[in-house]
Design a protein around this motif. Structure first.
Motif, PDB file in Angstrom:
ATOM      1  N   MET A   1      -9.114  17.259  29.900  1.00 19.33           N
ATOM      2  CA  MET A   1      -8.442  16.006  29.560  1.00 19.33           C
ATOM      3  C   MET A   1      -8.835  15.609  28.135  1.00 19.33           C
ATOM      4  SD  MET A   1      -6.277  14.490  31.554  1.00 19.33           S
ATOM      5  CE  MET A   1      -6.383  12.775  31.049  1.00 19.33           C
ATOM      6  N   ILE A   2      -7.850  15.252  27.341  1.00 24.62           N
ATOM      7  CA  ILE A   2      -8.120  14.923  25.949  1.00 24.62           C
ATOM      8  C   ILE A   2      -8.188  13.408  25.753  1.00 24.62           C
ATOM      9  CG2 ILE A   2      -7.159  17.061  25.038  1.00 24.62           C
ATOM     10  CD1 ILE A   2      -4.581  15.576  24.471  1.00 24.62           C
ATOM     11  N   PRO A   3      -8.926  12.940  24.771  1.00 27.29           N
ATOM     12  CA  PRO A   3      -9.787  13.723  23.880  1.00 27.29           C
ATOM     13  C   PRO A   3     -11.116  14.069  24.556  1.00 27.29           C
ATOM     14  CG  PRO A   3      -9.927  11.413  23.285  1.00 27.29           C
ATOM     15  CD  PRO A   3      -8.915  11.509  24.409  1.00 27.29           C
ATOM     16  N   PHE A   4     -11.445  15.351  24.594  1.00 21.07           N
ATOM     17  CA  PHE A   4     -12.688  15.768  25.249  1.00 21.07           C
ATOM     18  C   PHE A   4     -13.876  15.691  24.283  1.00 21.07           C
ATOM     19  CE2 PHE A   4     -10.130  19.577  24.238  1.00 21.07           C
ATOM     20  CZ  PHE A   4     -10.916  20.169  23.267  1.00 21.07           C
ATOM     21  N   GLU A   5     -13.591  15.463  23.009  1.00 20.74           N
ATOM     22  CA  GLU A   5     -14.642  15.333  21.996  1.00 20.74           C
ATOM     23  C   GLU A   5     -14.414  14.043  21.232  1.00 20.74           C
ATOM     24  OE1 GLU A   5     -15.943  17.659  17.855  1.00 20.74           O
ATOM     25  OE2 GLU A   5     -14.910  18.744  19.453  1.00 20.74           O
ATOM     26  N   ARG A   6     -15.390  13.140  21.260  1.00 21.08           N
ATOM     27  CA  ARG A   6     -15.214  11.863  20.573  1.00 21.08           C
ATOM     28  C   ARG A   6     -16.547  11.315  20.107  1.00 21.08           C
ATOM     29  NH1 ARG A   6     -11.614   7.208  23.178  1.00 21.08           N
ATOM     30  NH2 ARG A   6     -10.016   8.301  21.991  1.00 21.08           N
ATOM     31  N   VAL A   7     -16.562  10.815  18.884  1.00 22.62           N
ATOM     32  CA  VAL A   7     -17.705  10.109  18.321  1.00 22.62           C
ATOM     33  C   VAL A   7     -17.233   8.713  17.941  1.00 22.62           C
ATOM     34  CG1 VAL A   7     -19.358   9.996  16.402  1.00 22.62           C
ATOM     35  CG2 VAL A   7     -18.795  12.210  17.448  1.00 22.62           C
ATOM     36  N   GLU A   8     -17.917   7.690  18.430  1.00 20.13           N
ATOM     37  CA  GLU A   8     -17.627   6.310  18.055  1.00 20.13           C
ATOM     38  C   GLU A   8     -18.874   5.733  17.392  1.00 20.13           C
ATOM     39  OE1 GLU A   8     -16.112   4.012  21.307  1.00 20.13           O
ATOM     40  OE2 GLU A   8     -14.473   5.415  21.728  1.00 20.13           O
ATOM     41  N   VAL A   9     -18.709   5.258  16.172  1.00 21.44           N
ATOM     42  CA  VAL A   9     -19.811   4.686  15.404  1.00 21.44           C
ATOM     43  C   VAL A   9     -19.496   3.212  15.171  1.00 21.44           C
ATOM     44  CG1 VAL A   9     -21.104   4.770  13.243  1.00 21.44           C
ATOM     45  CG2 VAL A   9     -20.244   6.894  14.263  1.00 21.44           C
ATOM     46  N   TYR A  10     -20.423   2.338  15.549  1.00 23.58           N
ATOM     47  CA  TYR A  10     -20.192   0.896  15.485  1.00 23.58           C
ATOM     48  C   TYR A  10     -21.036   0.259  14.388  1.00 23.58           C
ATOM     49  CZ  TYR A  10     -18.708   2.195  20.200  1.00 23.58           C
ATOM     50  OH  TYR A  10     -18.126   2.821  21.263  1.00 23.58           O
ATOM     51  N   GLY A  11     -20.353  -0.422  13.460  1.00 19.85           N
ATOM     52  CA  GLY A  11     -21.032  -1.200  12.439  1.00 19.85           C
ATOM     53  C   GLY A  11     -20.919  -2.676  12.769  1.00 19.85           C
ATOM     54  N   GLU A  12     -21.003  -3.510  11.739  1.00 18.31           N
ATOM     55  CA  GLU A  12     -20.878  -4.951  11.938  1.00 18.31           C
ATOM     56  C   GLU A  12     -19.388  -5.318  11.930  1.00 18.31           C
ATOM     57  OE1 GLU A  12     -22.246  -9.192   9.888  1.00 18.31           O
ATOM     58  OE2 GLU A  12     -23.253  -7.327   9.332  1.00 18.31           O
TER      59      GLU A  12
ATOM     60  N   ASN B   1     -16.949  -3.459  12.553  1.00 19.29           N
ATOM     61  CA  ASN B   1     -16.078  -2.359  12.138  1.00 19.29           C
ATOM     62  C   ASN B   1     -16.547  -1.107  12.848  1.00 19.29           C
ATOM     63  OD1 ASN B   1     -18.375  -1.543  10.697  1.00 19.29           O
ATOM     64  ND2 ASN B   1     -17.583  -2.248   8.738  1.00 19.29           N
ATOM     65  N   MET B   2     -15.730  -0.062  12.821  1.00 13.45           N
ATOM     66  CA  MET B   2     -16.115   1.148  13.546  1.00 13.45           C
ATOM     67  C   MET B   2     -15.326   2.357  13.086  1.00 13.45           C
ATOM     68  SD  MET B   2     -14.397   0.914  17.379  1.00 13.45           S
ATOM     69  CE  MET B   2     -14.756   2.645  17.745  1.00 13.45           C
ATOM     70  N   LEU B   3     -15.864   3.515  13.400  1.00 16.03           N
ATOM     71  CA  LEU B   3     -15.214   4.805  13.174  1.00 16.03           C
ATOM     72  C   LEU B   3     -15.046   5.495  14.518  1.00 16.03           C
ATOM     73  CD1 LEU B   3     -17.480   5.920  10.208  1.00 16.03           C
ATOM     74  CD2 LEU B   3     -15.027   5.446  10.000  1.00 16.03           C
ATOM     75  N   MET B   4     -13.950   6.229  14.670  1.00 12.73           N
ATOM     76  CA  MET B   4     -13.708   6.938  15.930  1.00 12.73           C
ATOM     77  C   MET B   4     -12.803   8.136  15.659  1.00 12.73           C
ATOM     78  SD  MET B   4     -11.735   5.568  19.350  1.00 12.73           S
ATOM     79  CE  MET B   4     -10.130   5.615  18.548  1.00 12.73           C
ATOM     80  N   ASN B   5     -13.101   9.253  16.320  1.00  8.60           N
ATOM     81  CA  ASN B   5     -12.220  10.416  16.206  1.00  8.60           C
ATOM     82  C   ASN B   5     -11.648  10.796  17.564  1.00  8.60           C
ATOM     83  OD1 ASN B   5     -14.891  11.469  17.021  1.00  8.60           O
ATOM     84  ND2 ASN B   5     -13.892  13.470  16.876  1.00  8.60           N
ATOM     85  N   GLU B   6     -10.573  11.533  17.532  1.00  7.74           N
ATOM     86  CA  GLU B   6      -9.995  12.156  18.726  1.00  7.74           C
ATOM     87  C   GLU B   6     -10.036  13.653  18.482  1.00  7.74           C
ATOM     88  OE1 GLU B   6      -6.252  10.349  20.110  1.00  7.74           O
ATOM     89  OE2 GLU B   6      -6.634   8.762  18.631  1.00  7.74           O
ATOM     90  N   GLU B   7     -11.113  14.275  18.978  1.00  6.66           N
ATOM     91  CA  GLU B   7     -11.400  15.678  18.698  1.00  6.66           C
ATOM     92  C   GLU B   7     -11.341  15.893  17.189  1.00  6.66           C
ATOM     93  OE1 GLU B   7      -8.805  17.921  21.306  1.00  6.66           O
ATOM     94  OE2 GLU B   7      -9.263  16.561  22.920  1.00  6.66           O
ATOM     95  N   MET B   8     -10.756  16.982  16.745  1.00  5.62           N
ATOM     96  CA  MET B   8     -10.632  17.215  15.308  1.00  5.62           C
ATOM     97  C   MET B   8      -9.191  17.043  14.837  1.00  5.62           C
ATOM     98  SD  MET B   8     -13.537  20.151  14.841  1.00  5.62           S
ATOM     99  CE  MET B   8     -13.276  20.839  16.471  1.00  5.62           C
ATOM    100  N   GLU B   9      -8.439  16.289  15.660  1.00  3.49           N
ATOM    101  CA  GLU B   9      -7.034  16.040  15.350  1.00  3.49           C
ATOM    102  C   GLU B   9      -6.825  14.736  14.586  1.00  3.49           C
ATOM    103  OE1 GLU B   9      -4.809  18.521  16.396  1.00  3.49           O
ATOM    104  OE2 GLU B   9      -6.770  19.413  16.823  1.00  3.49           O
ATOM    105  N   LYS B  10      -7.538  13.672  14.980  1.00  2.00           N
ATOM    106  CA  LYS B  10      -7.302  12.350  14.399  1.00  2.00           C
ATOM    107  C   LYS B  10      -8.625  11.630  14.161  1.00  2.00           C
ATOM    108  CE  LYS B  10      -2.910  11.768  16.903  1.00  2.00           C
ATOM    109  NZ  LYS B  10      -2.148  10.905  17.842  1.00  2.00           N
ATOM    110  N   VAL B  11      -8.621  10.736  13.179  1.00  2.00           N
ATOM    111  CA  VAL B  11      -9.780   9.900  12.919  1.00  2.00           C
ATOM    112  C   VAL B  11      -9.295   8.504  12.560  1.00  2.00           C
ATOM    113  CG1 VAL B  11      -9.941  10.510  10.448  1.00  2.00           C
ATOM    114  CG2 VAL B  11     -11.993   9.767  11.701  1.00  2.00           C
ATOM    115  N   HIS B  12     -10.039   7.489  12.996  1.00  4.51           N
ATOM    116  CA  HIS B  12      -9.638   6.098  12.810  1.00  4.51           C
ATOM    117  C   HIS B  12     -10.797   5.296  12.224  1.00  4.51           C
ATOM    118  CE1 HIS B  12      -6.283   7.175  15.432  1.00  4.51           C
ATOM    119  NE2 HIS B  12      -7.174   7.620  16.303  1.00  4.51           N
ATOM    120  N   PHE B  13     -10.458   4.382  11.318  1.00  2.00           N
ATOM    121  CA  PHE B  13     -11.434   3.487  10.703  1.00  2.00           C
ATOM    122  C   PHE B  13     -10.942   2.058  10.888  1.00  2.00           C
ATOM    123  CE2 PHE B  13     -12.838   1.748   6.307  1.00  2.00           C
ATOM    124  CZ  PHE B  13     -13.885   1.045   6.883  1.00  2.00           C
TER     125      PHE B  13
END
Length: 328
Positions: free
Chosen positions: A230-241, A243-255
């Motif tokens: 089931m996708i996204p099976f790989e995800r990193v979420e980084v939380y700032g103040e 704001n945040m960063l998040m990816n959906e495997e190596m297909e998409k990245v969001h800021f």
């Protein structure tokens, strides 16, 4: 050095990925391939106008400068040690070894040699993670906490994937990449609370880890081996103040730039996987490091550090002491 002469140990999928990329470099000559499956080695060698070798000594005698180790996990240590003893530069696919003891021994060996050694943690060169790294480095996001997951759909194909004697364990497969991302993006791990269990396979295939980093960041890391792709099976979420960063495997990245602000997104779905997954850049940089006798971006010490995390996880679960502090 005009052309860097390369030999590849292991002619399976990832070996052929590297061969395809290396064959496109004008300053690289592929001399040969070796594999326990000699017929497969012959077919692959023919495709790249190369020879079939029986051992690393033959490669050295033929003039090979660099050995790519893309064979099964359990063979990496022996091949790497032998290659270094023969005076050959090494690109070693992850995992560098399948034990911490071997990783430390390999690091010690490399200190005796004036050779280039790079570990194949390709995520460091993947588009989505480079975007995240840039936003962290330029201060757009100052990480405070994180959540990471790295799942696998199954351990059925290839059939040896669930054999810990062959792979070193589930954590040495895909999961190792995101342990490396913790270190590269966020910082070194100081302590963990580790839970794991055998749910479907003979190996420990469900992991839940709470991490505290040396810089004070806290986060969670989960990995499941039977998640059905089931996708996204790989995800990193980084939380700032706010704001945040998040990816959906190596297909998409969001800021996410803040409360009530826009989200900047990038979609790499149509980019060839060798590019977006970082394989092209990691090969280009490694070859340049060999030519210039420079330290590569993913060192043997990086390999030791990520294997130290995995070693601590297995010891925590198998030793019955969930809380561990990392040394070294």
């Amino acid at each position: 050095m005009d052309k860097v002469k390369v030999g590849v140990v292991g002619s399976g999928f990832i070996g052929q990925v590297h061969l395809e990329i290396l064959s496109s470099f004008e300053d690289v000559q592929i001399l040969g391939v070796m594999d326990v499956d000699r017929e497969r080695a012959r077919i692959v060698a023919e495709k790249f106008n190369a020879k079939v070798f029986d051992d690393l000594g033959q490669m050295r005698d033929a003039g090979v400068d660099v050995v790519y180790i893309t064979s099964p996990n359990r063979t990496h240590f022996d091949y790497a040690m032998s290659a270094l003893d023969l005076g050959l530069n090494v690109f070693c696919e992850k995992p560098m070894t399948i034990s911490l003891r071997d990783a430390i021994e390999l690091e010690k060996k490399l200190k005796e040699k004036n050779l280039v050694f790079q570990v194949g943690h390709n995520r460091r060169f993947a588009y989505v993670y480079k975007f995240m790294k840039e936003k962290i480095l330029n201060g757009s996001v100052k990480p405070l906490s994180f959540q990471i997951k790295m799942n696998r759909g199954e351990l059925l194909n290839p059939p040896w994937t669930s054999d810990r004697n062959y792979t070193g364990g589930f954590l040495f497969e895909s999961t190792i990449h995101l342990f490396d991302m913790v270190r590269w993006l966020l910082g070194d791990v100081e302590e963990m609370y580790v839970l794991g269990k055998k749910s479907v396979y003979p190996d420990i295939d469900d992991w839940a880890i709470v991490m505290k980093l040396k810089n004070g960041l806290i986060g969670t890391f989960t990995s499941c081996a039977h998640a059905s792709w089931m996708i996204p099976f790989e995800r990193v979420e980084v939380y700032g103040e706010h704001n945040m960063l998040m990816n959906e495997e190596m297909e998409k990245v969001h800021f996410c730039k803040g409360l009530g602000k826009e989200v900047e997104s990038h979609d790499f779905m149509k980019v060839d996987f060798k590019e977006k997954w970082g394989y092209v850049e990691e090969n280009r940089i490694f070859i340049d490091c060999v030519k210039e006798k420079k330290t590569p971006p993913v060192t043997v010490s990086d390999g030791v550090a990520v294997i130290r995390i995995i070693d601590a996880c297995y010891k925590a679960v198998e030793g019955g002491n969930a809380h561990v502090r990392l040394e070294g």
